[in-house]
Scaffold this active site. Structure first.
Site, PDB file in Angstrom:
ATOM      1  N   GLY A 196       8.297  -8.508   4.319  1.00 38.72           N
ATOM      2  CA  GLY A 196       8.556  -7.039   4.333  1.00 38.72           C
ATOM      3  C   GLY A 196       7.059  -6.585   4.407  1.00 38.72           C
TER       4      GLY A 196
ATOM      5  N   GLN B 198       1.781   0.851   4.955  1.00 39.16           N
ATOM      6  CA  GLN B 198       0.594  -0.243   4.793  1.00 39.16           C
ATOM      7  C   GLN B 198      -0.190  -0.329   6.184  1.00 39.16           C
ATOM      8  OE1 GLN B 198       4.145  -2.865   3.348  1.00 39.16           O
ATOM      9  NE2 GLN B 198       2.129  -3.741   2.188  1.00 39.16           N
TER      10      GLN B 198
ATOM     11  N   CYS C 196       2.484  -8.633  -2.279  1.00 45.33           N
ATOM     12  CA  CYS C 196       2.502  -7.396  -1.500  1.00 45.33           C
ATOM     13  C   CYS C 196       1.195  -7.557  -0.693  1.00 45.33           C
ATOM     14  CB  CYS C 196       2.286  -6.281  -2.174  1.00 45.33           C
ATOM     15  SG  CYS C 196       2.021  -4.589  -1.174  1.00 45.33           S
ATOM     16  N   LEU C 197       1.557  -7.427   0.669  1.00 42.59           N
ATOM     17  CA  LEU C 197       0.363  -7.609   1.627  1.00 42.59           C
ATOM     18  C   LEU C 197      -0.736  -6.745   1.389  1.00 42.59           C
ATOM     19  CD1 LEU C 197       2.343  -8.308   4.923  1.00 42.59           C
ATOM     20  CD2 LEU C 197       0.972  -9.991   3.670  1.00 42.59           C
TER      21      LEU C 197
ATOM     22  N   HIS D  29      11.121  -2.619  -2.954  1.00 39.32           N
ATOM     23  CA  HIS D  29       9.817  -2.650  -2.870  1.00 39.32           C
ATOM     24  C   HIS D  29       9.453  -1.956  -1.666  1.00 39.32           C
ATOM     25  CE1 HIS D  29       5.672  -5.123  -3.106  1.00 39.32           C
ATOM     26  NE2 HIS D  29       5.821  -4.660  -1.947  1.00 39.32           N
ATOM     27  N   GLU D  30       9.858  -2.009  -0.361  1.00 39.40           N
ATOM     28  CA  GLU D  30       9.498  -1.699   0.728  1.00 39.40           C
ATOM     29  C   GLU D  30       9.624  -0.065   0.738  1.00 39.40           C
ATOM     30  OE1 GLU D  30       7.482  -3.035   2.392  1.00 39.40           O
ATOM     31  OE2 GLU D  30       8.038  -5.260   1.720  1.00 39.40           O
TER      32      GLU D  30
ATOM     33  N   HIS E 115       6.950   1.936  -0.989  1.00 38.28           N
ATOM     34  CA  HIS E 115       5.835   2.116  -0.135  1.00 38.28           C
ATOM     35  C   HIS E 115       5.728   3.504   0.441  1.00 38.28           C
ATOM     36  CE1 HIS E 115       3.192  -1.267  -0.519  1.00 38.28           C
ATOM     37  NE2 HIS E 115       4.333  -2.207  -0.330  1.00 38.28           N
TER      38      HIS E 115
END
Ligand code: QAP
Ligand code: CO
Length: 183
Positions: free
Chosen positions: A46, A51, A92-93, A134-135, A138
């Site tokens: 994701g 991000q 997380c990236l 989660h996304e 962001h």
């Protein structure tokens, strides 16, 4: 197609609240494609536009085993369909190499538009539901580390700040070597 640079915690730009996409067009689809390429390359499941420093409400997700079920969610929103929570070890990236348990709703109702402007309305469970929550965080400037204790979050922040200093030092050294070779 292009790989996009990913912002890393504690970059303050990750705290911006993203705005709705007003018109879904070729630019939106190009960005979504680049985000998917960036996510698959990582590899990840994701990625939110925030991000990659684009503060619009766009996320891409692929929770399939084979990585062949890309989903693009534009102006997404969700509501819990149960009070039941599930713990999942999230990563997380934007927080590379750190993972910890976060409690999320186990079943949600998702509403969004796809990359062609078609409305999406579906129920989500399991990893897909975790990933949506989660996304979408962001897009509101929230990160999974915000659910951890201050102690854990500070430890992660300090380690990443150290890594960023070292990365900057390495980049400077590389630039110097290159300059001297060209002189
Ligand atoms: C969010 O995260 C997520 O630390 C997506 O070194 C994660 O794709 C939702 C990744 C888990 C639900 C459960 C992380 C790749 C990828 C790293 C990701 C790393 C390399 C994270
Ligand atoms: Co993330």
């Amino acid at each position: 197609m292009a790989l996009l640079p990913i912002l890393e915690f504690p970059d303050p730009r990750l705290r911006k609240v993203a705005v709705n996409v007003e018109h879904i067009n070729e630019d939106t689809r190009r960005l979504a494609k680049d985000m998917l390429e960036t996510m698959y390359h990582a590899p990840g499941i994701g990625l939110a536009a925030s991000q990659v420093n684009v503060h619009q409400r766009i996320v891409v997700i692929d929770v399939s085993d084979d990585g062949d079920e890309p989903r693009v969610l534009i102006n997404p929103s969700w509501e819990p369909l149960t009070e039941e929570m599930q713990n999942y070890q999230e990563g997380c990236l934007s927080v590379p190499e750190f993972y910890d348990d976060v409690a999320r709703y186990s079943k949600i109702q998702l509403s969004a538009f796809d990359e062609h402007g078609e409305p999406i309305s579906e129920q989500a469970e399991g990893l897909f539901a975790v990933c949506i929550q989660h996304e979408l965080d962001h897009l509101n400037g929230k990160l999974f580390v915000d659910y951890l204790s201050r102690l854990k979050r500070d430890r992660i922040r300090k380690k990443l700040e150290k890594k960023h200093r070292e990365d900057a030092k390495d980049a400077l050294y590389e630039a110097k070597v290159k300059m001297e070779a060209e002189a």
